[in-house]
Design a protein around this motif. Structure first.
Motif, PDB file in Angstrom:
ATOM      1  N   MET A 101      11.839   1.073 -13.210  1.00 53.65           N
ATOM      2  CA  MET A 101      10.993   0.702 -12.080  1.00 53.65           C
ATOM      3  C   MET A 101      10.389   1.964 -11.483  1.00 53.65           C
ATOM      4  SD  MET A 101      12.928  -2.370 -10.010  1.00 53.65           S
ATOM      5  CE  MET A 101      14.427  -1.459  -9.711  1.00 53.65           C
ATOM      6  N   ILE A 102       9.132   1.875 -11.063  1.00 53.99           N
ATOM      7  CA  ILE A 102       8.444   2.993 -10.427  1.00 53.99           C
ATOM      8  C   ILE A 102       7.796   2.490  -9.143  1.00 53.99           C
ATOM      9  CG2 ILE A 102       6.381   2.619 -11.875  1.00 53.99           C
ATOM     10  CD1 ILE A 102       5.903   5.685 -11.679  1.00 53.99           C
ATOM     11  N   GLY A 103       8.036   3.198  -8.045  1.00 58.51           N
ATOM     12  CA  GLY A 103       7.516   2.768  -6.756  1.00 58.51           C
ATOM     13  C   GLY A 103       6.306   3.568  -6.319  1.00 58.51           C
ATOM     14  N   MET A 104       5.440   2.932  -5.563  1.00 54.60           N
ATOM     15  CA  MET A 104       4.303   3.639  -4.967  1.00 54.60           C
ATOM     16  C   MET A 104       4.048   3.091  -3.574  1.00 54.60           C
ATOM     17  SD  MET A 104       0.351   4.283  -6.207  1.00 54.60           S
ATOM     18  CE  MET A 104      -0.236   2.618  -5.957  1.00 54.60           C
ATOM     19  N   ILE A 105       3.950   3.999  -2.593  1.00 59.03           N
ATOM     20  CA  ILE A 105       3.473   3.597  -1.273  1.00 59.03           C
ATOM     21  C   ILE A 105       1.994   3.949  -1.192  1.00 59.03           C
ATOM     22  CG2 ILE A 105       5.713   3.850  -0.159  1.00 59.03           C
ATOM     23  CD1 ILE A 105       4.662   6.488   1.066  1.00 59.03           C
ATOM     24  N   ILE A 106       1.250   3.092  -0.503  1.00 52.57           N
ATOM     25  CA  ILE A 106      -0.196   3.271  -0.394  1.00 52.57           C
ATOM     26  C   ILE A 106      -0.590   2.927   1.043  1.00 52.57           C
ATOM     27  CG2 ILE A 106      -0.782   0.902  -1.102  1.00 52.57           C
ATOM     28  CD1 ILE A 106      -2.992   2.211  -2.884  1.00 52.57           C
ATOM     29  N   PRO A 107      -1.508   3.670   1.661  1.00 52.44           N
ATOM     30  CA  PRO A 107      -1.752   3.450   3.091  1.00 52.44           C
ATOM     31  C   PRO A 107      -2.465   2.146   3.423  1.00 52.44           C
ATOM     32  CG  PRO A 107      -3.214   5.139   2.241  1.00 52.44           C
ATOM     33  CD  PRO A 107      -2.232   4.842   1.154  1.00 52.44           C
ATOM     34  N   MET A 108      -3.433   1.758   2.595  1.00 51.11           N
ATOM     35  CA  MET A 108      -4.258   0.591   2.900  1.00 51.11           C
ATOM     36  C   MET A 108      -4.731  -0.058   1.604  1.00 51.11           C
ATOM     37  SD  MET A 108      -4.665   0.241   6.240  1.00 51.11           S
ATOM     38  CE  MET A 108      -4.348   1.219   7.719  1.00 51.11           C
ATOM     39  N   LEU A 118       8.148  -1.216 -14.573  1.00 49.03           N
ATOM     40  CA  LEU A 118       7.815  -2.259 -13.604  1.00 49.03           C
ATOM     41  C   LEU A 118       7.319  -1.596 -12.328  1.00 49.03           C
ATOM     42  CD1 LEU A 118       7.810  -5.226 -12.664  1.00 49.03           C
ATOM     43  CD2 LEU A 118      10.168  -4.857 -11.869  1.00 49.03           C
ATOM     44  N   PRO A 119       6.035  -1.758 -11.963  1.00 55.97           N
ATOM     45  CA  PRO A 119       5.519  -1.120 -10.749  1.00 55.97           C
ATOM     46  C   PRO A 119       5.942  -1.863  -9.490  1.00 55.97           C
ATOM     47  CG  PRO A 119       3.784  -2.380 -11.815  1.00 55.97           C
ATOM     48  CD  PRO A 119       4.984  -2.478 -12.711  1.00 55.97           C
ATOM     49  N   MET A 120       6.254  -1.101  -8.452  1.00 55.78           N
ATOM     50  CA  MET A 120       6.608  -1.646  -7.148  1.00 55.78           C
ATOM     51  C   MET A 120       5.693  -0.977  -6.130  1.00 55.78           C
ATOM     52  SD  MET A 120      10.296  -1.373  -5.166  1.00 55.78           S
ATOM     53  CE  MET A 120      11.191  -2.071  -6.547  1.00 55.78           C
ATOM     54  N   THR A 121       4.725  -1.715  -5.596  1.00 56.24           N
ATOM     55  CA  THR A 121       3.709  -1.145  -4.706  1.00 56.24           C
ATOM     56  C   THR A 121       3.861  -1.731  -3.309  1.00 56.24           C
ATOM     57  OG1 THR A 121       2.216  -1.074  -6.608  1.00 56.24           O
ATOM     58  CG2 THR A 121       1.243  -0.691  -4.450  1.00 56.24           C
ATOM     59  N   SER A 122       3.746  -0.876  -2.297  1.00 53.93           N
ATOM     60  CA  SER A 122       3.875  -1.344  -0.918  1.00 53.93           C
ATOM     61  C   SER A 122       2.866  -0.638  -0.026  1.00 53.93           C
ATOM     62  CB  SER A 122       5.289  -1.081  -0.407  1.00 53.93           C
ATOM     63  OG  SER A 122       5.447  -1.560   0.923  1.00 53.93           O
ATOM     64  N   CYS A 123       2.202  -1.405   0.828  1.00 47.82           N
ATOM     65  CA  CYS A 123       1.233  -0.863   1.789  1.00 47.82           C
ATOM     66  C   CYS A 123       1.967  -0.471   3.067  1.00 47.82           C
ATOM     67  CB  CYS A 123       0.168  -1.915   2.079  1.00 47.82           C
ATOM     68  SG  CYS A 123      -1.062  -1.408   3.288  1.00 47.82           S
ATOM     69  N   THR A 124       1.778   0.767   3.509  1.00 48.76           N
ATOM     70  CA  THR A 124       2.534   1.285   4.663  1.00 48.76           C
ATOM     71  C   THR A 124       1.664   1.578   5.887  1.00 48.76           C
ATOM     72  OG1 THR A 124       2.431   3.454   3.590  1.00 48.76           O
ATOM     73  CG2 THR A 124       4.450   2.196   3.307  1.00 48.76           C
ATOM     74  N   HIS A 125       0.373   1.243   5.838  1.00 56.24           N
ATOM     75  CA  HIS A 125      -0.506   1.253   7.017  1.00 56.24           C
ATOM     76  C   HIS A 125      -0.582   2.595   7.750  1.00 56.24           C
ATOM     77  CE1 HIS A 125      -0.918  -3.078   6.595  1.00 56.24           C
ATOM     78  NE2 HIS A 125       0.400  -3.153   6.486  1.00 56.24           N
ATOM     79  N   ARG A 126      -0.458   3.696   7.021  1.00 55.33           N
ATOM     80  CA  ARG A 126      -0.518   5.040   7.611  1.00 55.33           C
ATOM     81  C   ARG A 126       0.513   5.219   8.733  1.00 55.33           C
ATOM     82  NH1 ARG A 126      -5.080   7.303   5.403  1.00 55.33           N
ATOM     83  NH2 ARG A 126      -6.829   5.915   4.958  1.00 55.33           N
ATOM     84  N   ASP A 127       1.647   4.525   8.625  1.00 61.56           N
ATOM     85  CA  ASP A 127       2.709   4.586   9.633  1.00 61.56           C
ATOM     86  C   ASP A 127       3.859   5.427   9.063  1.00 61.56           C
ATOM     87  OD1 ASP A 127       4.983   4.137  11.189  1.00 61.56           O
ATOM     88  OD2 ASP A 127       4.427   2.071  11.652  1.00 61.56           O
ATOM     89  N   PRO A 128       4.100   6.633   9.608  1.00 61.42           N
ATOM     90  CA  PRO A 128       5.141   7.516   9.053  1.00 61.42           C
ATOM     91  C   PRO A 128       6.519   6.873   8.995  1.00 61.42           C
ATOM     92  CG  PRO A 128       3.768   8.702  10.620  1.00 61.42           C
ATOM     93  CD  PRO A 128       3.389   7.264  10.735  1.00 61.42           C
ATOM     94  N   GLU A 129       6.903   6.124  10.041  1.00 59.38           N
ATOM     95  CA  GLU A 129       8.217   5.492  10.048  1.00 59.38           C
ATOM     96  C   GLU A 129       8.314   4.403   8.991  1.00 59.38           C
ATOM     97  OE1 GLU A 129       9.334   4.156  13.906  1.00 59.38           O
ATOM     98  OE2 GLU A 129       9.197   6.143  14.831  1.00 59.38           O
ATOM     99  N   LEU A 130       7.232   3.642   8.818  1.00 60.42           N
ATOM    100  CA  LEU A 130       7.231   2.592   7.795  1.00 60.42           C
ATOM    101  C   LEU A 130       7.263   3.205   6.395  1.00 60.42           C
ATOM    102  CD1 LEU A 130       7.116  -0.382   7.061  1.00 60.42           C
ATOM    103  CD2 LEU A 130       4.612  -0.292   7.299  1.00 60.42           C
ATOM    104  N   ALA A 188       0.231   9.764   1.808  1.00 60.34           N
ATOM    105  CA  ALA A 188       1.385   9.710   2.718  1.00 60.34           C
ATOM    106  C   ALA A 188       1.215  10.667   3.899  1.00 60.34           C
ATOM    107  CB  ALA A 188       2.664  10.039   1.964  1.00 60.34           C
ATOM    108  N   SER A 189       1.746  10.272   5.055  1.00 67.16           N
ATOM    109  CA  SER A 189       1.663  11.106   6.256  1.00 67.16           C
ATOM    110  C   SER A 189       2.549  12.342   6.152  1.00 67.16           C
ATOM    111  CB  SER A 189       2.078  10.290   7.485  1.00 67.16           C
ATOM    112  OG  SER A 189       1.275   9.139   7.625  1.00 67.16           O
ATOM    113  N   ASP A 190       3.728  12.187   5.535  1.00 63.57           N
ATOM    114  CA  ASP A 190       4.683  13.296   5.424  1.00 63.57           C
ATOM    115  C   ASP A 190       5.276  13.308   4.017  1.00 63.57           C
ATOM    116  OD1 ASP A 190       6.468  15.359   5.830  1.00 63.57           O
ATOM    117  OD2 ASP A 190       7.875  14.163   7.029  1.00 63.57           O
ATOM    118  N   PRO A 191       4.492  13.711   3.016  1.00 62.18           N
ATOM    119  CA  PRO A 191       5.005  13.676   1.638  1.00 62.18           C
ATOM    120  C   PRO A 191       6.213  14.579   1.413  1.00 62.18           C
ATOM    121  CG  PRO A 191       2.926  14.885   1.757  1.00 62.18           C
ATOM    122  CD  PRO A 191       3.118  14.221   3.079  1.00 62.18           C
TER     123      PRO A 191
END
Length: 342
Positions: free
Chosen positions: A72-79, A102-114, A135-138
């Motif tokens: 599995m590979i994850g990716m966060i994306i802002p929008m 297996l890709p796992m993608t999640s939208c985090t809305h440019r929110d550092p805590e999220l 990402a805000s804080d890679p």
């Protein structure tokens, strides 16, 4: 895993908080790799002693699971609000599946805590790799993942703790501004005092590099950009609309040309013009750093920079596949400047 008197499981994050250090440092000490991180022996001994006092014991089951690939590979994306990020997500998923992942993608809305919460949740699923897109804080994310022995890679915005693949924002902005200046000169327009830069955040890398390219193109053309004409007001359409409206009201005239720092910002500008001066859509020279084919139907004089998503994502997977050992370097991918009607 051992527990404290309050029945709370002791984690490396608890130890790091007590020791006043990072979780990755604690992880390196407890897994024996601290010398490679140039952590002093005195510091390592202090952390080991503190871990013992707090009742920490390694979770051998989790460690065994970590040694087995999950595929599995994850990716966060802002929008998902424009073609650029949508194209990144689509290419990422296609390239992942082509590798049996297996890709796992999640939208985090440019929110550092999220972003951090999402990454921790992905780690709980034992992902093999995490991609930080915009990402805000890679570097903070890289630190959390390093403690779990999970590699990260940055896309769109750079960091210093992992490889980064980004557009050459400076070059793209310079060429886009240069194309607008050349067209304004060809039309005999006065552009030196009436050329706006709209959108983006001056504190993020991409915007600051685009502003630098914008200014250098001015200087090369023998002009000086006016600081008050640089409206780095954020990416939201509502913010670009408000900033543009205020500028037009303050100056009492329409600009000759505009560098708009995303298609979302362009939506805000177009909305104001459609409501207040639709004719200006055919007279202003527009440059958009990002591409959407439907924007061409709104304005006749539109130049765009199309970021090369295919090259960015493919290069990213070359790094992940260890085909290109870039370390923590920043790899710049040339964007494509598209003229009117293309």
């Amino acid at each position: 895993m051992a527990k404290t008197d309050t029945n709370k499981q002791v984690t490396i994050y608890d130890i790091a908080d007590r020791a006043g250090t990072s979780a990755s440092t604690v992880g390196a000490v407890l897994n024996g790799s601290w010398r490679n991180r140039r952590i002093s022996e005195e510091r390592a001994n202090t952390i080991r002693k503190l871990a013992s006092e707090m009742g920490y014991a390694p979770n051998m089951q989790a460690r065994a699971l970590r040694s087995v690939r999950s595929s599995m590979i994850g990716m966060i994306i802002p929008m998902y609000d424009n073609r650029y990020f949508g194209a990144i997500a689509e290419r990422f998923e296609t390239a992942s599946r082509a590798r049996g992942l297996l890709p796992m993608t999640s939208c985090t809305h440019r929110d550092p805590e999220l972003e951090l919460a999402t990454v921790r949740q992905m780690l709980s699923y034992n992902v093999d790799h995490i991609v930080c897109t915009g990402a805000s804080d890679p570097d903070g994310i890289a630190e959390i993942c390093r403690a779990q022995n999970v590699p990260t890679i940055n896309l769109d915005l750079p960091g210093t703790a992992a490889p980064s693949i980004i557009s050459d924002n400076y070059s793209g902005a310079y060429k886009l501004t240069e194309a607008l200046i050349e067209r304004a000169d060809a039309k005999g327009l006065n552009w030196q005092d009436e050329f706006l830069f709209v959108g983006g955040r001056p504190t993020d890398h991409n915007t600051s590099e685009r502003i630098r390219g914008f200014k250098d193109a001015f200087n090369h053309a023998g002009a000086r950009p006016i600081e008050d004409n640089i409206l780095a007001c954020g990416y939201a359409a509502s913010k670009s609309k408000a900033a543009f409206s205020a500028k037009v009201k303050a100056s009492g005239r329409m600009p000759t040309a505009m560098f708009v720092n995303s298609t979302i910002s362009l939506e805000g500008v177009f909305e104001w013009l459609a409501q207040n001066d639709r004719a200006a859509l055919d007279t202003i020279l527009f440059g958009s750093f990002d591409w959407d084919p439907f924007a061409q139907y709104m304005a006749q004089n539109l130049f765009s920079v199309r970021q090369d998503v295919t090259a960015m994502v493919d290069t990213m997977f070359q790094v992940i596949d260890n085909a290109a050992p870039y370390g923590s370097d920043v790899i710049h991918i040339q964007p494509i400047v598209m003229s009117e009607g293309t």
